[in-house]
Design a protein around this motif. Structure first.
Motif, mmCIF file in Angstrom:
data_model
loop_
_atom_site.group_PDB
_atom_site.id
_atom_site.type_symbol
_atom_site.label_atom_id
_atom_site.label_comp_id
_atom_site.label_asym_id
_atom_site.label_seq_id
_atom_site.Cartn_x
_atom_site.Cartn_y
_atom_site.Cartn_z
ATOM 1 N N ASN A 1 0.844 -1.191 0.000
ATOM 2 C CA ASN A 1 0.000 0.000 0.000
ATOM 3 C C ASN A 1 0.882 1.245 0.000
ATOM 4 O O ASN A 1 1.719 1.416 0.899
ATOM 5 C CB ASN A 1 -0.912 0.026 1.230
ATOM 6 N N VAL A 2 0.702 2.088 -1.011
ATOM 7 C CA VAL A 2 1.495 3.308 -1.135
ATOM 8 C C VAL A 2 0.565 4.511 -1.072
ATOM 9 O O VAL A 2 -0.486 4.524 -1.721
ATOM 10 C CB VAL A 2 2.307 3.320 -2.455
ATOM 11 N N LEU A 3 0.944 5.506 -0.291
ATOM 12 C CA LEU A 3 0.169 6.736 -0.162
ATOM 13 C C LEU A 3 0.879 7.858 -0.926
ATOM 14 O O LEU A 3 2.034 8.185 -0.624
ATOM 15 C CB LEU A 3 0.023 7.119 1.314
ATOM 16 N N VAL A 4 0.193 8.428 -1.922
ATOM 17 C CA VAL A 4 0.719 9.553 -2.696
ATOM 18 C C VAL A 4 0.084 10.836 -2.170
ATOM 19 O O VAL A 4 -1.143 10.950 -2.117
ATOM 20 C CB VAL A 4 0.428 9.384 -4.197
ATOM 21 N N VAL A 5 0.914 11.812 -1.795
ATOM 22 C CA VAL A 5 0.420 13.062 -1.217
ATOM 23 C C VAL A 5 0.848 14.218 -2.117
ATOM 24 O O VAL A 5 2.048 14.513 -2.231
ATOM 25 C CB VAL A 5 0.969 13.272 0.211
#
Length: 463
Positions: free
Chosen positions: A4-8
């Motif tokens: 799971n990768v979070l792009v901000v």
């Protein structure tokens, strides 16, 4: 393994571009428009990597990096910026960023950097898993005792460990139900598969179904991505349902169906998922009494009660107090950098006279405190907490309704004892209910239930 990768980033188009590129590698991507939104996602999702812009409104990249390093130190952060000066890059690395990439970036370069960060995250997770396994083994090793009542528990564990039968562990809080559940799993034929523990009393009722069965993206407010539940996490392994007696009636029917048919249905999904799970449940409540009071489903009770194992209270296995105390002193003393060789005869005598309402958990807490206080290698009587001796004085007074040593009204006598311990815990915790519950080794929900049942008003006890 799915990551799971979070792009901000405050540019939605860039978030979509990164999501599209990363998802081609089997990565689940979450997005956030600024640092504050990102922190909310981190609270609800298990994120393996964060890719964050440097400049954003509200909370920018450096501020988010600082918060992540403080709250989630093992989650790597890749910083990206169109203002990629050497100064910014060096500063981000000094502040704990894993790496940085410059806008506009090359997709191949992005893939390489993300791959390295995820490999790093996997190594950290493996280390966590190994430490957890060592802790788990330490818990199993603390199944110590040679009293007749505890030998029967060990015999039951040996009988059921290789089967797939559902087990119901019953006993007071702190008697070691989770330790027994872990022992059954560790020494059974599912030992190399997951052991997933769920405290049914600790999860808010509105989230419990999603926690157990998972949910689909968009199933409810805040469901920003698909999520698997505890049943699927425990597939091929063991699911431990602690404090099953606190589970809401509405969910009990779905748990029953999962046990009977070995299928689950995530929230917001119409498709059933097969699961192969060995269930071990535990309770400190009298479930038959709860069934009679319409607080627990009778059919679920009999489905759980296939192989019941009652765990004795510590006061019913007094001969095990000394070996348990020595075990805790050895392990906890080593962790604190002290070499504790044992207890004085007076200290052991004081410990065996105490009734231990919090059972093994309370004994462990007591020994931990004593190892800190002890000035020598032997724990003395004065190293033990004062409440051990105060309780022994209080125990000498018998209920007024006692006739020839036997109470005429057992329920009333037990209620008086229970009330005395709760009042003592509230007094010691200055009226803080959560702390009082921890002192006597029960959950906050169970503590609140007892306050109501016994008619105790906290605001009248401590001012």
């Amino acid at each position: 393994m799915t990551h799971n990768v979070l792009v901000v980033d405050d540019e939605p188009k860039l978030c979509d571009l990164l999501a599209s590129a990363l998802s081609q590698n089997g990565i689940a991507v979450f997005t956030a428009g600024n640092g504050l939104h990102a922190l909310k996602v981190l609270e609800s999702e298990d994120i393996d990597l964060i890719i964050s812009d440097w400049r954003m409104p509200g909370m920018d990249g450096p501020q988010l990096l600082a918060e992540v390093k403080n709250r989630y130190p093992q989650v790597p952060v890749i910083v990206m910026t169109a203002y990629s000066t050497v100064k910014n890059a060096v500063q981000s690395m000094r502040n704990g960023a894993f790496d940085y990439i410059a806008k506009p970036f090359d997709i191949d370069e992005l893939d390489i950097t993300v791959s390295k960060a995820l490999q790093f995250r996997d190594i950290l997770k493996d280390n966590q898993r190994l430490r957890a396994e060592l802790d788990e083994q330490a818990q199993i090793d603390s199944l110590i005792g040679d009293s007749p009542s505890f030998r029967s528990v060990l015999q039951a564990v040996d009988s059921v460990r290789e089967s797939a039968a559902t087990v119901l562990l019953s006993g007071e809080s702190g008697t070691g139900k989770e330790m027994v559940a872990r022992a059954i799993h560790k020494h059974g034929n599912r030992a190399d598969k997951p052991f997933v523990a769920v405290n049914c009393a600790a999860i808010p009722e509105g989230l419990l179904e999603s926690e157990m069965f998972g949910h689909r993206k968009g199933a409810f407010t805040g469901a920003v991505a698909d999520r698997i539940g505890r049943f699927q996490q425990a597939d091929k392994g063991t699911l431990f349902l602690d404090e099953i007696g606190e589970m809401p009636l509405a969910l009990q029917a779905k748990i029953l169906r999962a046990l009977q048919e070995r299928v689950i249905e995530p929230v917001g999904d119409t498709r059933e998922r097969k699961v192969d799970v060995r269930v071990i449940a535990a309770t400190n409540k009298n479930l038959l009494e709860a069934v009679a009071n319409k607080e627990f489903r009778e059919d679920l009770y009999y489905r759980l009660n296939v192989f019941p194992i009652p765990l004795p209270a510590l006061r019913e296995r007094v001969e095990d107090i000394a070996p348990l105390a020595r075990h805790f002193a050895h392990t906890l003393g080593a962790a604190a950098g002290k070499r504790i060789t044992g207890f004085s005869p007076q200290a052991l005598q004081a410990m065996t006279r105490y009734s231990w309402p919090g059972n093994i958990r309370e004994l462990q807490n007591c020994v931990e405190r004593a190892t800190i206080v002890a000035s020598a290698g032997v724990i003395e009587e004065q190293d033990l907490p004062a409440y051990l001796f105060a309780a022994q004085t209080a125990d000498s007074s018998a209920p007024l309704s006692e006739i020839n040593g036997v109470p005429a009204d057992l329920e009333a006598a037990l209620a008086e004892v229970e009330k005395a311990y709760i009042l003592a815990a509230l007094q010691q915790s200055n009226g803080v209910q959560a702390a009082a519950a921890q002192l006597i080794g029960i959950s906050e929900r169970s503590f609140w239930y007892r306050l109501k049942k016994l008619g105790i008003h906290v605001d009248k006890i401590v001012r």
